[in-house]
Design a protein around this motif. Structure first.
Motif, mmCIF file in Angstrom:
data_model
loop_
_atom_site.group_PDB
_atom_site.id
_atom_site.type_symbol
_atom_site.label_atom_id
_atom_site.label_comp_id
_atom_site.label_asym_id
_atom_site.label_seq_id
_atom_site.Cartn_x
_atom_site.Cartn_y
_atom_site.Cartn_z
ATOM 1 N N VAL A 1 0.836 -1.207 0.000
ATOM 2 C CA VAL A 1 0.000 0.000 0.000
ATOM 3 C C VAL A 1 0.870 1.256 0.000
ATOM 4 C CG1 VAL A 1 -1.656 1.351 1.343
ATOM 5 C CG2 VAL A 1 -1.975 -1.114 1.102
ATOM 6 N N ILE A 2 1.892 1.279 0.871
ATOM 7 C CA ILE A 2 2.727 2.477 0.991
ATOM 8 C C ILE A 2 3.788 2.558 -0.106
ATOM 9 C CG2 ILE A 2 2.386 2.537 3.483
ATOM 10 C CD1 ILE A 2 5.192 1.452 3.850
ATOM 11 N N MET A 3 4.010 1.438 -0.796
ATOM 12 C CA MET A 3 5.085 1.402 -1.796
ATOM 13 C C MET A 3 4.858 2.391 -2.930
ATOM 14 S SD MET A 3 6.130 -1.838 -4.146
ATOM 15 C CE MET A 3 4.409 -2.163 -4.537
ATOM 16 N N TYR A 4 3.649 2.446 -3.467
ATOM 17 C CA TYR A 4 3.418 3.224 -4.687
ATOM 18 C C TYR A 4 3.582 4.732 -4.488
ATOM 19 C CZ TYR A 4 1.923 -1.300 -6.316
ATOM 20 O OH TYR A 4 1.902 -2.625 -6.649
ATOM 21 N N PRO A 5 3.084 5.316 -3.396
ATOM 22 C CA PRO A 5 3.397 6.735 -3.172
ATOM 23 C C PRO A 5 4.896 6.986 -2.988
ATOM 24 C CG PRO A 5 1.538 6.068 -1.826
ATOM 25 C CD PRO A 5 2.100 4.825 -2.408
ATOM 26 N N LEU A 6 5.597 6.027 -2.351
ATOM 27 C CA LEU A 6 7.037 6.188 -2.115
ATOM 28 C C LEU A 6 7.821 6.239 -3.427
ATOM 29 C CD1 LEU A 6 7.818 3.847 0.939
ATOM 30 C CD2 LEU A 6 7.945 6.341 0.876
ATOM 31 N N VAL A 7 7.414 5.408 -4.384
ATOM 32 C CA VAL A 7 8.224 5.275 -5.607
ATOM 33 C C VAL A 7 7.675 6.088 -6.772
ATOM 34 C CG1 VAL A 7 8.924 2.947 -4.911
ATOM 35 C CG2 VAL A 7 6.965 3.234 -6.439
ATOM 36 N N PHE B 1 10.161 8.756 -7.985
ATOM 37 C CA PHE B 1 11.386 8.041 -8.326
ATOM 38 C C PHE B 1 11.261 7.344 -9.681
ATOM 39 C CE2 PHE B 1 12.752 3.492 -7.985
ATOM 40 C CZ PHE B 1 14.074 3.666 -8.348
ATOM 41 N N LEU B 2 10.145 6.659 -9.917
ATOM 42 C CA LEU B 2 10.002 5.899 -11.154
ATOM 43 C C LEU B 2 9.807 6.804 -12.368
ATOM 44 C CD1 LEU B 2 7.808 2.886 -9.992
ATOM 45 C CD2 LEU B 2 10.250 2.933 -10.474
ATOM 46 N N ILE B 3 9.091 7.907 -12.187
ATOM 47 C CA ILE B 3 8.925 8.840 -13.305
ATOM 48 C C ILE B 3 10.279 9.405 -13.718
ATOM 49 C CG2 ILE B 3 7.939 11.065 -13.987
ATOM 50 C CD1 ILE B 3 5.572 10.427 -12.174
ATOM 51 N N ALA C 1 7.726 -3.736 6.719
ATOM 52 C CA ALA C 1 6.845 -3.217 5.666
ATOM 53 C C ALA C 1 7.501 -2.044 4.948
ATOM 54 C CB ALA C 1 5.499 -2.793 6.267
ATOM 55 N N LEU C 2 8.089 -1.115 5.718
ATOM 56 C CA LEU C 2 8.746 0.051 5.116
ATOM 57 C C LEU C 2 9.953 -0.369 4.282
ATOM 58 C CD1 LEU C 2 9.083 3.109 4.793
ATOM 59 C CD2 LEU C 2 10.398 3.114 6.925
ATOM 60 N N GLY C 3 10.790 -1.228 4.852
ATOM 61 C CA GLY C 3 11.988 -1.674 4.132
ATOM 62 C C GLY C 3 11.640 -2.432 2.864
ATOM 63 N N SER C 4 10.623 -3.287 2.931
ATOM 64 C CA SER C 4 10.201 -4.042 1.752
ATOM 65 C C SER C 4 9.654 -3.114 0.676
ATOM 66 C CB SER C 4 9.147 -5.080 2.145
ATOM 67 O OG SER C 4 9.654 -5.994 3.096
ATOM 68 N N ALA C 5 8.920 -2.066 1.107
ATOM 69 C CA ALA C 5 8.374 -1.100 0.140
ATOM 70 C C ALA C 5 9.492 -0.368 -0.582
ATOM 71 C CB ALA C 5 7.465 -0.112 0.866
ATOM 72 N N MET C 6 10.531 0.019 0.147
ATOM 73 C CA MET C 6 11.648 0.724 -0.480
ATOM 74 C C MET C 6 12.472 -0.196 -1.370
ATOM 75 S SD MET C 6 13.046 3.412 2.410
ATOM 76 C CE MET C 6 13.466 2.158 3.628
ATOM 77 N N THR D 1 2.114 6.736 -18.736
ATOM 78 C CA THR D 1 1.847 5.316 -18.482
ATOM 79 C C THR D 1 2.287 4.934 -17.081
ATOM 80 O OG1 THR D 1 2.054 4.738 -20.824
ATOM 81 C CG2 THR D 1 2.384 2.971 -19.233
ATOM 82 N N ILE D 2 3.463 5.429 -16.663
ATOM 83 C CA ILE D 2 3.960 5.143 -15.321
ATOM 84 C C ILE D 2 3.036 5.757 -14.275
ATOM 85 C CG2 ILE D 2 5.913 5.364 -13.746
ATOM 86 C CD1 ILE D 2 6.408 3.598 -16.182
ATOM 87 N N LYS D 3 2.620 6.992 -14.495
ATOM 88 C CA LYS D 3 1.734 7.661 -13.531
ATOM 89 C C LYS D 3 0.429 6.889 -13.355
ATOM 90 C CE LYS D 3 3.374 12.367 -14.520
ATOM 91 N NZ LYS D 3 2.999 13.686 -15.072
ATOM 92 N N ARG D 4 -0.169 6.501 -14.467
ATOM 93 C CA ARG D 4 -1.442 5.783 -14.375
ATOM 94 C C ARG D 4 -1.269 4.451 -13.666
ATOM 95 N NH1 ARG D 4 -2.145 7.732 -19.787
ATOM 96 N NH2 ARG D 4 -1.476 5.720 -20.591
ATOM 97 N N ASN D 5 -0.153 3.802 -13.908
ATOM 98 C CA ASN D 5 0.070 2.501 -13.274
ATOM 99 C C ASN D 5 0.319 2.622 -11.780
ATOM 100 O OD1 ASN D 5 0.407 -0.217 -14.944
ATOM 101 N ND2 ASN D 5 0.785 1.510 -16.308
ATOM 102 N N MET D 6 1.011 3.654 -11.372
ATOM 103 C CA MET D 6 1.221 3.834 -9.935
ATOM 104 C C MET D 6 -0.105 4.122 -9.225
ATOM 105 S SD MET D 6 4.312 3.161 -9.322
ATOM 106 C CE MET D 6 4.173 1.990 -10.677
ATOM 107 N N ALA D 7 -1.061 4.665 -9.953
ATOM 108 C CA ALA D 7 -2.391 4.903 -9.380
ATOM 109 C C ALA D 7 -3.244 3.638 -9.396
ATOM 110 C CB ALA D 7 -3.104 6.019 -10.144
ATOM 111 N N ALA D 8 -3.048 2.769 -10.395
ATOM 112 C CA ALA D 8 -3.915 1.597 -10.557
ATOM 113 C C ALA D 8 -3.367 0.332 -9.914
ATOM 114 C CB ALA D 8 -4.147 1.335 -12.049
#
Length: 536
Positions: A89-95, A98-100, A248-253, A273-280
């Motif tokens: 759950v917390i992974m996608y806002p964190l990255v 970074f991914l963009i 959980a935090l370490g695994s997300a990072m 495409t990356i933005k939409r995927n991080m949302a979906a």
């Protein structure tokens, strides 16, 4: 015995044959003029749109091992096994940012691996080599663990021995060699549809047969109340809460630092495409929560895991649950979902590891003038070697030791965060300090893992990833995820080392390309032009 599971074996085999055929046909899907370059073979032409990327990254992250290991942990330990839900759950806002940024810089400069970026960002082939080796080492046990997932399904169907796994991975190796990243991208559609179907049916059908969710949770509570272990239960014990949060935090990072996750991202056609995927992609987190609940269902159904060499294999808890609760034909469908769920990530992981070797070891140190075709050829061959190595791990090692290797892999891959993730945000760090930080973090992480026992498995060392804070002289019985402490050492050394290097006015060797050239924002004409080369 296998003869008691003929229907399941037939259904499983039919699905496996269908997806294998799709793997070979994938070379004709979105056909390029040639697959003799890493952009086409290793990144699918960098052309995947929203739906393909969603299924590819989802299939890459949510693996067969997730399908069997998460509920197996819940089956054995209770609430502690749900750590995978908050971390996804917390992974996608964190990255997200970074991914963009990673996609933008890689698209502009033709980077194929995270080590390519580190090489250019900090001007250090040594640091890039460390990042490449780290990625390969952390990925190998991850591939082996996909075999653990397939093996658990085969055991539940009464099929023992290693020959079916060898056959499966020979076929996997063949269609990956021919089709590259297009193969797992195409198969991911089938894999994810099957998983969603099986999980939705399971959470509606199985609890109804067991008397309802109240009875399911009641059975789980009764089991854990009767065990002497202080850490299990349907709620977290106080001593395990810090470790739960940090794990959980370490695994997300860590998850999007793995080379196969980066490969899935770089195959996208544009930033949107990356933005939409991080949302979906968080939709998968809902499914993961339902998958975890299968562990409690297995308790309520009084599942007895398959015994191997006199020891119960907890990874077979969910396959045995499916075998007990579903009609034979649908159990075969469920087993196919797990088996195909191993093929997609295993293919992407082997491609990612091969690309790291080719770009950051072969071309950097063995053949600097390698052509694109030679790079692709080497990467194809190395992907075969990586798969063979994963099979060898399962044949030669106790599967439980392979699982422990994956825990080690998470601690290891976290040590690339300062160079890759922080490097995407700033070029302030000195390359020498980052190397020193990597060494310090890796040494601290491996030392802590060595100190962790597991009396239940009879292990004095490498028995888990929960490090007792009491070993650091702190008066508490709480534990903490070793990867977080190792990362803290890494960052501290890198910070202090950079300050010292800058005070001494040591040349940092960073690439002449400035930050603004690397990371044009969305309004930059260059990025807009790149995005317009393909339809969104």
């Amino acid at each position: 015995m296998a003869r008691d599971h003929i229907t399941e074996i037939v259904v499983f085999s039919l699905f496996f044959l269908v997806v294998s055929g799709m793997g070979f046909l994938a070379a004709r899907w979105r056909r390029a003029e040639t697959l003799d370059n890493l952009d086409e073979w290793g990144l699918g032409g960098r052309s995947f749109g929203g739906w393909v990327t969603w299924f590819l990254i989802g299939g890459d992250i949510y693996t067969a091992y997730t399908f069997v290991a998460v509920p197996a942990l819940v089956f054995g330990a209770g609430a502690a096994g749900f750590f995978a839900v908050p971390y996804t759950v917390i992974m996608y806002p964190l990255v997200f940012l970074f991914l963009i940024r990673l996609w933008s810089v890689s698209h502009v400069h033709g980077f194929v691996t995270p080590a390519d970026f580190v090489r250019a960002r900090f001007g250090s082939p040594t640091l890039a080599l460390l990042i490449a080796i780290t990625g390969i080492v952390a990925t190998m046990p991850y591939i082996a663990l996909q075999l653990v997932g397939i093996e658990a399904v085969l055991k539940a169907m009464g099929v023992h021995g290693h020959w079916p796994i060898i056959i499966a991975f020979v076929i996997l190796a063949a269609y990956t060699y021919q089709s590259g990243l297009r193969a797992p991208a195409l198969i991911a559609f089938v894999k994810d549809v099957l998983i969603y179907l099986v999980i939705i049916v399971a959470v509606l059908y199985i609890p109804a047969k067991l008397g309802g969710w109240g009875d399911v949770f009641g059975a789980a509570k009764a089991k854990f109340d009767a065990t002497p272990a202080p850490g299990d239960g349907i709620t977290l014990a106080g001593s395990g809460q810090l470790n739960y949060a940090m794990l959980a935090l370490g695994s997300a990072m860590a998850l999007f630092l793995y080379p196969h996750s980066v490969t899935g991202v770089l195959a996208a056609r544009n930033r949107d495409t990356i933005k939409r995927n991080m949302a979906a992609l968080p939709a998968y987190s809902l499914v993961l929560g339902l998958i975890a609940l299968l562990g409690y269902m297995a308790i309520a159904a009084d599942v007895k895991p398959v015994t191997t060499d006199g020891k119960p294999d907890a990874n077979t808890a969910v396959p045995v649950l499916f075998d007990q609760m579903f009609p034979d034909w649908f159990a075969g469908v469920a087993f196919a979902a797990v088996g195909i769920g191993a093929l997609v990530p295993a293919a992407i992981m082997s491609i990612a590891a091969a690309n790291l070797f080719t770009r950051n070891i072969y071309r950097e140190y063995i053949r600097r003038d390698a052509t694109e075709k030679q790079e692709a050829t080497v990467s194809k061959l190395v992907s075969l070697i990586v798969k063979a190595g994963a099979v060898a791990c399962i044949l030669a090692l106790d599967p439980e030791f392979s699982i422990d290797l994956q825990l080690i892999g998470g601690v290891i891959i976290l040590q690339t965060l300062p160079s890759v993730a922080l490097g995407l945000m700033t070029r302030w760090f000195h390359r020498g300090a980052l190397i020193a930080g990597w060494i310090g973090g890796m040494a601290a992480g491996l030392w802590m893992l060595y100190q962790i026992p597991n009396p239940a498995k009879g292990k004095e060392h490498f028995g888990g990833s929960a490090f007792p804070l009491g070993d650091l002289g702190i008066d508490t019985d709480m534990t903490i995820y070793a990867g977080i402490l190792a990362l803290a050492v890494n960052v501290a050394v890198a910070l202090v080392g950079t300050v010292v290097c800058k005070a001494a006015k040591l040349a940092d060797g960073a690439d002449a390309t400035r930050t603004s050239d690397y990371f044009a924002d969305e309004g930059d004409p260059k990025v807009k032009e790149l995005d317009l080369t393909a339809s969104t």
